[in-house]
Design a protein around this motif. Structure first.
Motif, PDB file in Angstrom:
ATOM      1  N   VAL A  53       0.794  -1.189   0.298  1.00 43.41           N
ATOM      2  CA  VAL A  53      -0.010  -0.047  -0.180  1.00 43.41           C
ATOM      3  C   VAL A  53       0.932   1.174   0.005  1.00 43.41           C
ATOM      4  N   ILE A  54       1.939   1.260   0.922  1.00 43.55           N
ATOM      5  CA  ILE A  54       2.911   2.437   0.898  1.00 43.55           C
ATOM      6  C   ILE A  54       3.635   2.406  -0.463  1.00 43.55           C
ATOM      7  N   GLN A  57       1.755   4.596  -3.040  1.00 46.34           N
ATOM      8  CA  GLN A  57       1.415   6.045  -2.907  1.00 46.34           C
ATOM      9  C   GLN A  57       2.020   6.668  -3.697  1.00 46.34           C
ATOM     10  N   GLY A  59       4.376   9.899  -5.196  1.00 45.52           N
ATOM     11  CA  GLY A  59       5.475  10.614  -4.543  1.00 45.52           C
ATOM     12  C   GLY A  59       6.562  10.800  -5.585  1.00 45.52           C
ATOM     13  N   ALA A 111       7.866   4.767   3.827  1.00 43.94           N
ATOM     14  CA  ALA A 111       6.944   5.927   3.416  1.00 43.94           C
ATOM     15  C   ALA A 111       7.697   7.213   3.129  1.00 43.94           C
ATOM     16  N   ILE A 115       7.543   8.755  -0.743  1.00 44.87           N
ATOM     17  CA  ILE A 115       7.122  10.187  -0.849  1.00 44.87           C
ATOM     18  C   ILE A 115       7.953  10.999  -1.543  1.00 44.87           C
ATOM     19  N   SER A 335      -2.979  16.950   6.340  1.00 44.73           N
ATOM     20  CA  SER A 335      -2.228  16.032   5.311  1.00 44.73           C
ATOM     21  C   SER A 335      -3.533  15.243   4.511  1.00 44.73           C
ATOM     22  N   SER A 337      -2.906  12.131   3.320  1.00 44.32           N
ATOM     23  CA  SER A 337      -2.820  10.717   3.478  1.00 44.32           C
ATOM     24  C   SER A 337      -2.284  10.367   4.544  1.00 44.32           C
ATOM     25  N   PHE A 339      -0.148   8.402   5.352  1.00 40.37           N
ATOM     26  CA  PHE A 339       1.183   8.153   5.269  1.00 40.37           C
ATOM     27  C   PHE A 339       1.824   9.454   5.145  1.00 40.37           C
ATOM     28  N   GLU A 340       1.379  10.671   5.104  1.00 44.33           N
ATOM     29  CA  GLU A 340       1.977  11.875   4.682  1.00 44.33           C
ATOM     30  C   GLU A 340       2.636  12.447   6.159  1.00 44.33           C
TER      31      GLU A 340
END
Length: 504
Positions: A53-54, A57, A59, A111, A115, A335, A337, A339-340
């Motif tokens: 999942v990460i 993302q 980025g 992450a 990103i 944020s 997300s 994960f941000e």
């Protein structure tokens, strides 16, 4: 080491002696089937699903060698954490170690790699980041090796090894002295800062009140560290000992005085150890140590702490600094997300390790000087003019940062002093000691253990909670409270053999 699906051989259950008559009857554990049912989905979630999942993302991260090494570290730590969660034995220290590595050295830096943003800038070449991730992997492997060596060596029973002494238990009279110390020290702490109300405002207000109180100077924070340490640590330790008594002894639960003391200590901890007036990592120590002490034999609680701890650290922890500043100084996280925030707050351990590699390349290793400064934290700078500063502070100053309250993970502290060989050996020793302590804890909370007064049954959960602080660093900031806890333990601990009588 034992596999995830392999049940540990059960030791023969000793007959209950007079010392064990207050302990609740144990129930046969049936977690083997549950482990098999959860093994595949949990392992896939930690090792495959979350990293995938990460990785998906959006980025600007570069997918180079550092990226793939970070992915390997994340999957490795996830597999080891799944093993700890699904183990047939409760391994508190090892479990918390792998939870920290998975979150702070695995998922969060991964992450950041995806990103393309880090909480702290990387000042050196990107090859430093690749070296840092590789060295974290080496430290993790050394930790595993040390734990494996510990599992091959049988435990010696103190009571049989030295016939004059018994296991470590809390002396009844000295435990009351600890309660008195907690009441006096925490009461002085509360009064010095202006009353209980200030402990429910913000950490900024607490710091300002400490500065106004006159216990801290511009050159040294020793006075404020001792004020905060003695105001919080004895109260927590006394609460843990009384919690241990109440959950394991019917006699203690039927004693109005014991219940009253526990209520007073609980109220005291609500004031001085609440999440508003304390750092997030310290409150995490309070919460984890209290849960593991209150549920010493609960496999469900052990697994819940490790599994839910991952969710909490990734989702809630970046937002848990709401009370660091007052209303005017608070800046909420904005944020798009989940994960941000991992790339913009808190989890700077890996990039700080990479920056430390560059700093050591320009200055050289300190050969024990930084650790000596941490061990002798109580020596004022007015006495020791060349006393080392926090490793994170020194690296931050070298980087030209305005804010130098930066992390210095244990990998960094060991690298600065001893290089690759010393760091590897130290992590092997840490793994060995953690595995031995976990086995002693399992014995202490069993029916064959020392009973409600067991010191090991309180100390290991406390260390497990504080492991987050020790692993994050810097060590100089982290040494004050363990030293105060050690003094309190020296006060209450007794090795007198009690000839089978209940210690309470």
């Amino acid at each position: 080491m034992t596999s995830v699906h392999e049940a540990e051989p059960s030791a023969p259950v000793p007959e209950r002696g007079p010392r064990d008559r207050d302990l609740p009857p144990t129930k046969p554990m049936s977690w083997a089937m549950l482990s098999r049912a959860l093994a595949v989905p949990l392992t896939l979630a930690l090792v495959c699903f979350l990293p995938a999942v990460i990785a998906a993302q959006p980025g600007s991260g570069v997918r180079d060698t550092a990226y793939w090494l970070q992915l390997v570290l994340t999957c490795y730590a996830g597999a080891r954490l799944a093993t700890m969660i699904l183990s047939t034995r409760r391994r508190l220290l090892q479990g918390v170690f792998w939870m920290f590595v998975y979150i702070a050295m695995g998922v969060a830096p991964f992450a950041q790699a995806v990103i393309g943003q880090t909480p702290t800038p990387l000042v050196g070449p990107r090859s430093d980041l690749m070296t840092a991730v590789a060295l974290v992997l080496v430290g993790c492997a050394a930790f595993d090796l040390g734990a494996l060596l510990a599992s091959r060596r049988p435990l010696r029973d103190r009571a049989t090894a030295r016939s004059a002494n018994g296991p470590a238990t809390a002396h009844r009279v000295r435990l009351r002295l600890l309660v008195l110390l907690a009441l006096v020290a925490s009461g002085y702490y509360v009064l010095k800062l202006g009353g209980p109300a200030i402990f429910f405002t913000s950490r900024q207000e607490i710091s300002d009140s400490v500065a106004v109180s006159g216990v801290a100077s511009g050159q040294s924070n020793v006075g404020s560290a001792f004020l905060k340490g003695f105001g919080t640590v004895p109260a927590l330790l006394a609460l843990l000992f009384y919690t241990r008594r109440l959950v394991t002894s019917r006699r203690a639960r039927r004693s109005p005085s014991t219940v009253l003391v526990w209520c007073v200590l609980a109220a005291l901890n609500v004031i001085v150890n609440n999440p508003v007036s304390n750092a997030r990592y310290w409150f995490l120590t309070v919460l984890v140590s209290l849960l593991f002490t209150a549920f010493p034999s609960s496999a469900a609680m052990y697994r819940s702490v490790l599994a839910l701890g991952v969710v909490g650290a990734l989702v809630l922890f970046p937002y848990a600094d709401r009370f660091r500043y007052d209303g005017a100084g608070y800046r909420p996280v904005d944020s798009s997300s989940v994960f941000e925030p991992l790339a913009t707050k808190d989890y700077d351990q890996t990039v700080m390790f990479a920056n430390t590699l560059a700093w050591v390349d320009t200055r050289g290793h300190t050969y024990g000087r930084q650790l000596a400064g941490s061990a002798l934290f109580f020596v004022p700078r007015s006495v020791w003019s060349g006393k080392p500063e926090d490793t994170g502070v020194r690296v931050g100053q070298w980087m030209g940062m305005n804010m130098t309250n930066l992390s210095a993970p244990l990998w960094t502290e060991l690298w600065v002093d001893f290089g690759a060989v010393g760091m590897t050996g130290a992590f092997a020793l840490v793994g060995y000691l953690a595995a031995r302590a976990d086995r002693r804890y399992a014995r202490a909370v069993s029916r064959a253990g020392p009973g409600p007064g067991s010191v090991t049954a309180v100390v290991v959960p406390l260390i497990a909670g504080y492991t987050f602080i020790l692993l994050r660093g810097p060590l100089l900031q982290a040494m004050g409270k363990p030293a105060i806890a050690l003094l309190c333990l020296l006060l209450v601990t007794s090795f007198r053999r009690r000839d089978g009588r209940n210690p309470y």
